[in-house]
Design an enzyme around this catalytic site. Structure first.
Site, PDB file in Angstrom:
ATOM      1  N   HIS A 256      43.633 -37.277  24.195  1.00 23.15           N
ATOM      2  CA  HIS A 256      43.136 -36.658  25.569  1.00 23.15           C
ATOM      3  C   HIS A 256      42.645 -35.405  25.326  1.00 23.15           C
ATOM      4  CE1 HIS A 256      47.405 -35.719  24.587  1.00 23.15           C
ATOM      5  NE2 HIS A 256      47.338 -34.842  25.188  1.00 23.15           N
TER       6      HIS A 256
ATOM      7  N   ASP B  48      46.776 -32.993  35.445  1.00 26.38           N
ATOM      8  CA  ASP B  48      47.919 -32.978  34.555  1.00 26.38           C
ATOM      9  C   ASP B  48      49.232 -32.734  35.688  1.00 26.38           C
ATOM     10  OD1 ASP B  48      48.415 -31.752  31.374  1.00 26.38           O
ATOM     11  OD2 ASP B  48      49.954 -31.554  32.729  1.00 26.38           O
TER      12      ASP B  48
ATOM     13  N   HIS C   5      42.271 -31.725  27.346  1.00 30.85           N
ATOM     14  CA  HIS C   5      42.450 -30.643  28.247  1.00 30.85           C
ATOM     15  C   HIS C   5      41.488 -30.105  29.077  1.00 30.85           C
ATOM     16  CE1 HIS C   5      46.844 -31.058  27.748  1.00 30.85           C
ATOM     17  NE2 HIS C   5      46.523 -31.388  26.518  1.00 30.85           N
TER      18      HIS C   5
ATOM     19  N   GLY D  41      51.294 -29.007  19.462  1.00 26.82           N
ATOM     20  CA  GLY D  41      51.558 -29.443  20.913  1.00 26.82           C
ATOM     21  C   GLY D  41      51.268 -30.716  21.447  1.00 26.82           C
TER      22      GLY D  41
ATOM     23  N   SER E 270      51.866 -34.109  22.411  1.00 23.81           N
ATOM     24  CA  SER E 270      53.096 -34.729  22.959  1.00 23.81           C
ATOM     25  C   SER E 270      52.880 -36.180  23.405  1.00 23.81           C
ATOM     26  CB  SER E 270      54.104 -33.867  23.913  1.00 23.81           C
ATOM     27  OG  SER E 270      53.005 -33.794  25.081  1.00 23.81           O
TER      28      SER E 270
HETATM   29  P1  5GP Z   1      49.433 -32.861  25.072  1.00 24.11           P
HETATM   30  O1  5GP Z   1      50.857 -31.557  24.757  1.00 24.11           O
HETATM   31  O2  5GP Z   1      49.910 -34.147  24.195  1.00 24.11           O
HETATM   32  O3  5GP Z   1      48.304 -31.763  24.342  1.00 24.11           O
HETATM   33  O4  5GP Z   1      49.284 -33.048  26.363  1.00 24.11           O
HETATM   34  C1  5GP Z   1      50.140 -34.039  27.234  1.00 24.11           C
HETATM   35  C2  5GP Z   1      49.786 -33.415  28.742  1.00 24.11           C
HETATM   36  O5  5GP Z   1      50.291 -34.535  29.435  1.00 24.11           O
HETATM   37  C3  5GP Z   1      50.781 -32.289  28.941  1.00 24.11           C
HETATM   38  O6  5GP Z   1      50.096 -31.357  29.505  1.00 24.11           O
HETATM   39  C4  5GP Z   1      51.652 -32.960  30.367  1.00 24.11           C
HETATM   40  O7  5GP Z   1      51.828 -32.004  31.073  1.00 24.11           O
HETATM   41  C5  5GP Z   1      50.697 -34.321  30.463  1.00 24.11           C
HETATM   42  N1  5GP Z   1      51.476 -35.205  31.022  1.00 24.11           N
HETATM   43  C6  5GP Z   1      52.605 -35.889  30.391  1.00 24.11           C
HETATM   44  N2  5GP Z   1      53.271 -36.849  31.186  1.00 24.11           N
HETATM   45  C7  5GP Z   1      52.348 -37.035  32.230  1.00 24.11           C
HETATM   46  C8  5GP Z   1      52.269 -38.046  33.312  1.00 24.11           C
HETATM   47  O8  5GP Z   1      53.244 -38.842  33.395  1.00 24.11           O
HETATM   48  N3  5GP Z   1      51.303 -37.904  34.149  1.00 24.11           N
HETATM   49  C9  5GP Z   1      50.441 -36.642  34.059  1.00 24.11           C
HETATM   50  N4  5GP Z   1      49.557 -36.807  34.985  1.00 24.11           N
HETATM   51  N5  5GP Z   1      50.338 -36.210  33.153  1.00 24.11           N
HETATM   52  C10 5GP Z   1      51.600 -36.011  32.087  1.00 24.11           C
END
Ligand code: 5GP
Ligand code: ZN
Length: 113
Positions: free
Chosen positions: A99, A30, A101, A92, A94
């Site tokens: 995906h 991440d 975590h 959360g 985004s």
């Molecule tokens: P969400 O908030 O959708 O559950 O998780 C999205 C995750 O993607 C976040 O933890 C964020 O830090 C990660 N993320 C967003 N853009 C990028 C990117 O360009 N590269 C990587 N490796 N992670 C990203």
């Protein structure tokens, strides 16, 4: 899907620190880690999120969990780690490519915030 950040990572159009890859899944660091281990595991198939997933995606989602367990084993964090799927903006989410975590390497509180 061309407008999807994680599809572009799969395609190699956007760089990522890959930690595991197989036929169906990809795992990478991440960009904004919330724990010493914070790896994202994604299916190579574009699925918008868990609520959009269908029964035919079940294997894919299961394989993502198994890939996370594999990475956790490799990292030596099996004493305690967490797999998290944020579903919808209110939780959360985004990035709208499903995906998982993988968080570990520190004490994790329960319940999560
Ligand atoms: P969400 O908030 O959708 O559950 O998780 C999205 C995750 O993607 C976040 O933890 C964020 O830090 C990660 N993320 C967003 N853009 C990028 C990117 O360009 N590269 C990587 N490796 N992670 C990203
Ligand atoms: Zn995608």
């Amino acid at each position: 899907m061309k407008d999807c950040l994680f599809c572009r990572i799969i395609a190699g159009e956007i760089p990522a620190k890959k930690v595991y890859e197989d036929e169906h899944t990809l795992a990478f660091e991440d960009i904004n880690p919330q724990a010493p281990t914070h790896v994202l595991v994604i299916p190579k198939k574009h699925i918008r999120g868990l609520k959009e997933a269908s029964p035919e995606d079940a294997d894919m989602i299961g394989l993502c969990h198994l890939a996370a367990a594999h990475v956790a084993r490799e990292r030596g964090i099996e004493n305690g780690y967490r797999t998290v799927l944020n579903v919808g903006p209110g939780a959360g989410q985004s990035v709208f490519h499903l995906h998982l975590h993988l968080l570990g390497g520190r004490d994790l509180k329960w319940p999560p915030g």
